[in-house]
Design a protein around this motif. Structure first.
Motif, PDB file in Angstrom:
ATOM      1  N   ALA A   9      38.509  29.300  28.442  1.00 52.96           N
ATOM      2  CA  ALA A   9      38.642  30.321  28.890  1.00 52.96           C
ATOM      3  C   ALA A   9      38.970  31.214  29.894  1.00 52.96           C
ATOM      4  N   ASN A  10      39.438  31.562  29.904  1.00 50.94           N
ATOM      5  CA  ASN A  10      40.419  33.185  30.717  1.00 50.94           C
ATOM      6  C   ASN A  10      39.862  33.963  31.242  1.00 50.94           C
ATOM      7  N   TRP A  11      38.729  34.111  32.171  1.00 51.35           N
ATOM      8  CA  TRP A  11      38.052  35.239  31.634  1.00 51.35           C
ATOM      9  C   TRP A  11      39.263  36.912  32.114  1.00 51.35           C
ATOM     10  N   LYS A  12      39.737  36.220  33.361  1.00 48.21           N
ATOM     11  CA  LYS A  12      40.623  37.390  33.875  1.00 48.21           C
ATOM     12  C   LYS A  12      39.820  38.620  34.910  1.00 48.21           C
ATOM     13  N   MET A  13      40.068  39.773  34.726  1.00 55.36           N
ATOM     14  CA  MET A  13      39.544  40.141  35.912  1.00 55.36           C
ATOM     15  C   MET A  13      37.970  40.711  34.716  1.00 55.36           C
ATOM     16  N   GLY A  98      50.849  31.205  36.145  1.00 57.32           N
ATOM     17  CA  GLY A  98      52.158  31.243  35.717  1.00 57.32           C
ATOM     18  C   GLY A  98      52.004  31.817  33.935  1.00 57.32           C
ATOM     19  N   HIS A  99      50.003  32.956  34.133  1.00 56.22           N
ATOM     20  CA  HIS A  99      50.141  33.474  33.714  1.00 56.22           C
ATOM     21  C   HIS A  99      50.821  34.665  33.419  1.00 56.22           C
ATOM     22  N   SER A 100      51.419  34.199  31.610  1.00 53.28           N
ATOM     23  CA  SER A 100      52.334  36.319  32.001  1.00 53.28           C
ATOM     24  C   SER A 100      51.317  37.380  32.473  1.00 53.28           C
ATOM     25  N   TYR A 170      50.852  26.840  26.244  1.00 54.09           N
ATOM     26  CA  TYR A 170      51.875  27.503  24.648  1.00 54.09           C
ATOM     27  C   TYR A 170      51.026  28.944  24.731  1.00 54.09           C
ATOM     28  N   GLU A 171      52.156  29.787  25.715  1.00 55.54           N
ATOM     29  CA  GLU A 171      51.290  31.536  25.509  1.00 55.54           C
ATOM     30  C   GLU A 171      52.519  32.286  24.709  1.00 55.54           C
ATOM     31  N   PRO A 172      52.887  33.280  23.819  1.00 51.05           N
ATOM     32  CA  PRO A 172      53.443  33.387  22.970  1.00 51.05           C
ATOM     33  C   PRO A 172      53.010  35.313  23.439  1.00 51.05           C
ATOM     34  N   TRP A 174      53.753  38.248  23.216  1.00 55.33           N
ATOM     35  CA  TRP A 174      53.589  39.194  22.072  1.00 55.33           C
ATOM     36  C   TRP A 174      52.173  38.543  21.787  1.00 55.33           C
ATOM     37  N   ALA A 175      51.315  37.868  21.521  1.00 56.78           N
ATOM     38  CA  ALA A 175      50.026  37.091  20.836  1.00 56.78           C
ATOM     39  C   ALA A 175      48.878  36.900  21.955  1.00 56.78           C
ATOM     40  N   ILE A 176      49.548  37.832  23.198  1.00 59.36           N
ATOM     41  CA  ILE A 176      48.384  37.918  24.211  1.00 59.36           C
ATOM     42  C   ILE A 176      47.675  39.309  24.157  1.00 59.36           C
ATOM     43  N   GLY A 177      46.195  39.623  23.743  1.00 60.30           N
ATOM     44  CA  GLY A 177      45.756  40.334  23.467  1.00 60.30           C
ATOM     45  C   GLY A 177      45.797  41.284  22.702  1.00 60.30           C
ATOM     46  N   THR A 178      46.620  41.407  21.686  1.00 64.84           N
ATOM     47  CA  THR A 178      46.961  41.799  20.635  1.00 64.84           C
ATOM     48  C   THR A 178      46.175  41.713  19.459  1.00 64.84           C
ATOM     49  N   GLY A 215      48.037  29.433  23.354  1.00 61.61           N
ATOM     50  CA  GLY A 215      46.749  30.808  23.797  1.00 61.61           C
ATOM     51  C   GLY A 215      47.241  32.076  23.247  1.00 61.61           C
ATOM     52  N   GLY A 216      46.758  33.018  23.097  1.00 59.84           N
ATOM     53  CA  GLY A 216      47.100  33.968  22.167  1.00 59.84           C
ATOM     54  C   GLY A 216      46.714  34.356  21.120  1.00 59.84           C
ATOM     55  N   SER A 217      45.035  35.308  20.970  1.00 63.26           N
ATOM     56  CA  SER A 217      44.167  35.597  20.792  1.00 63.26           C
ATOM     57  C   SER A 217      43.684  34.785  19.381  1.00 63.26           C
ATOM     58  N   ILE A 218      43.366  33.674  20.669  1.00 63.47           N
ATOM     59  CA  ILE A 218      42.785  32.757  19.194  1.00 63.47           C
ATOM     60  C   ILE A 218      41.188  33.383  18.824  1.00 63.47           C
ATOM     61  N   GLY A 235      43.292  25.071  23.485  1.00 59.98           N
ATOM     62  CA  GLY A 235      43.592  26.603  23.105  1.00 59.98           C
ATOM     63  C   GLY A 235      42.783  26.949  24.802  1.00 59.98           C
ATOM     64  N   LEU A 236      43.338  27.857  25.014  1.00 61.43           N
ATOM     65  CA  LEU A 236      43.522  28.897  26.391  1.00 61.43           C
ATOM     66  C   LEU A 236      42.911  30.252  25.799  1.00 61.43           C
ATOM     67  N   ILE A 237      42.101  30.543  25.915  1.00 65.01           N
ATOM     68  CA  ILE A 237      41.127  31.569  25.347  1.00 65.01           C
ATOM     69  C   ILE A 237      41.055  32.882  26.688  1.00 65.01           C
ATOM     70  N   GLY A 238      41.604  34.221  25.728  1.00 62.42           N
ATOM     71  CA  GLY A 238      40.984  35.336  26.885  1.00 62.42           C
ATOM     72  C   GLY A 238      40.109  36.075  26.051  1.00 62.42           C
ATOM     73  N   ASN A 239      40.107  37.250  25.356  1.00 62.63           N
ATOM     74  CA  ASN A 239      38.724  38.440  24.948  1.00 62.63           C
ATOM     75  C   ASN A 239      37.768  37.325  24.165  1.00 62.63           C
ATOM     76  N   SER A 240      38.430  36.577  23.265  1.00 57.41           N
ATOM     77  CA  SER A 240      36.926  35.763  22.532  1.00 57.41           C
ATOM     78  C   SER A 240      36.498  34.709  23.095  1.00 57.41           C
TER      79      SER A 240
HETATM   80  P1  PGA Z   1      43.049  36.205  24.505  1.00 58.27           P
HETATM   81  O1  PGA Z   1      44.020  35.727  25.831  1.00 58.27           O
HETATM   82  O2  PGA Z   1      42.717  34.842  23.887  1.00 58.27           O
HETATM   83  O3  PGA Z   1      42.667  37.422  24.889  1.00 58.27           O
HETATM   84  O4  PGA Z   1      44.859  36.456  23.795  1.00 58.27           O
HETATM   85  C1  PGA Z   1      45.058  34.226  25.957  1.00 58.27           C
HETATM   86  C2  PGA Z   1      44.697  34.621  27.291  1.00 58.27           C
HETATM   87  O5  PGA Z   1      45.754  35.539  27.965  1.00 58.27           O
HETATM   88  O6  PGA Z   1      45.356  33.352  28.453  1.00 58.27           O
END
Ligand code: PGA
Length: 253
Positions: A9-13, A98-100, A170-172, A174-178, A215-218, A235-240
């Protein structure tokens, strides 16, 4: 033997002290009561100020706590930065590098990412290293060459022993947070490609052991399909991951 799936889980800020401790306590209570997750490696990366208390809360449980960043020097006049030994001193031994978003907003280039990677490994800190192509790269069908270049400039400067401390995410971009997830076909092809270049560089043992996360919108609806696809180790998961109910569903699969 089947590898343990890894859920990060990547909680970011996001989340202050109260929200962080509330989430962790309830999450741990839930997985204890339901006796779930013993077949998984679960890692949560809260913000820096709350790493210490998060680590204390998760002591003696199967949950591990990670940092979202690290600086590439051991110590000195680097205002605002956090060193490897500071993280180690509060028991943190996993870091995302190395997060985008760091590449984009904080202009982290591959040269500095390589230095961060090396200093983390020197301190025996496990690295979740993110790579991924932009929408334009994919549109031009350049995704494979971009990924290979990102690995060549960073990870492939590591010895076989150092590689043991690395997870690839692997986090495309275009799929992160979209809300747009890569298709299973796109994910499995890329993960196969990545594993194959590890095979060419390091041989069979390392290439089969290296963990490659997507990772990317899981979310709780697509997680199972993705995480159990060929060549996907987690998986690397942001929002969810910020939604307790959803995250609990994701870790249960
Ligand atoms: P997301 O973020 O699940 O919100 O797309 C993934 C990430 O940035 O690692």
């Amino acid at each position: 033997m089947m590898k343990k799936k890894i859920i990060v889980a990547n909680w970011k800020m996001n989340y202050d002290l109260h929200e962080t401790t509330f989430f962790l306590r309830n999450f741990l209570k839930y997985i204890k009561e339901k006796k779930i997750c013993h077949n998984k490696e679960i890692i949560i990366a809260p913000s820096f100020p709350f790493l210490h208390i998060s680590n204390q809360i998760s002591q003696g449980t199967l949950l591990k706590i990670a940092a979202q960043n690290i600086f590439f020097k051991d110590k000195g006049s680097f205002t605002g930065e956090i060193s490897a030994s500071m993280l180690k001193s509060i028991g943190i031994d996993i870091v995302i590098i190395g997060h985008s978003e760091r590449r984009k907003f904080f202009l982290e280039d591959e040269n500095s990412l390589l230095k961060k990677l090396k200093i983390a490994i020197k301190h025996k800190i496990k690295v979740i290293f993110c790579i991924g192509e932009t929408y334009e790269d994919r549109n031009k069908n350049n995704q494979y060459s971009i990924i290979e270049k990102q690995l060549n400039n960073t990870i492939f400067h590591c010895s076989p022993n150092e590689i043991k401390l690395i997870y690839i995410a692997y986090e495309p971009i275009w799929a992160i947070g979209t809300g747009v997830t890569a298709t299973i076909d796109q994910i499995t092809k890329m993960h196969y490609f990545i594993r194959n270049i590890f095979y060419e560089k390091y041989g069979n043992t390392i290439s089969s052991k290296i963990s490659i996360l997507y990772g990317g919108s899981i979310n709780h609806l697509n997680a199972k399909n993705i995480i159990y696809s060929n060549n996907v180790d987690g998986g690397l998961i942001g929002n969810s991951s910020l939604n307790l109910e959803q995250f609990v569903k994701i870790v249960q699969y």
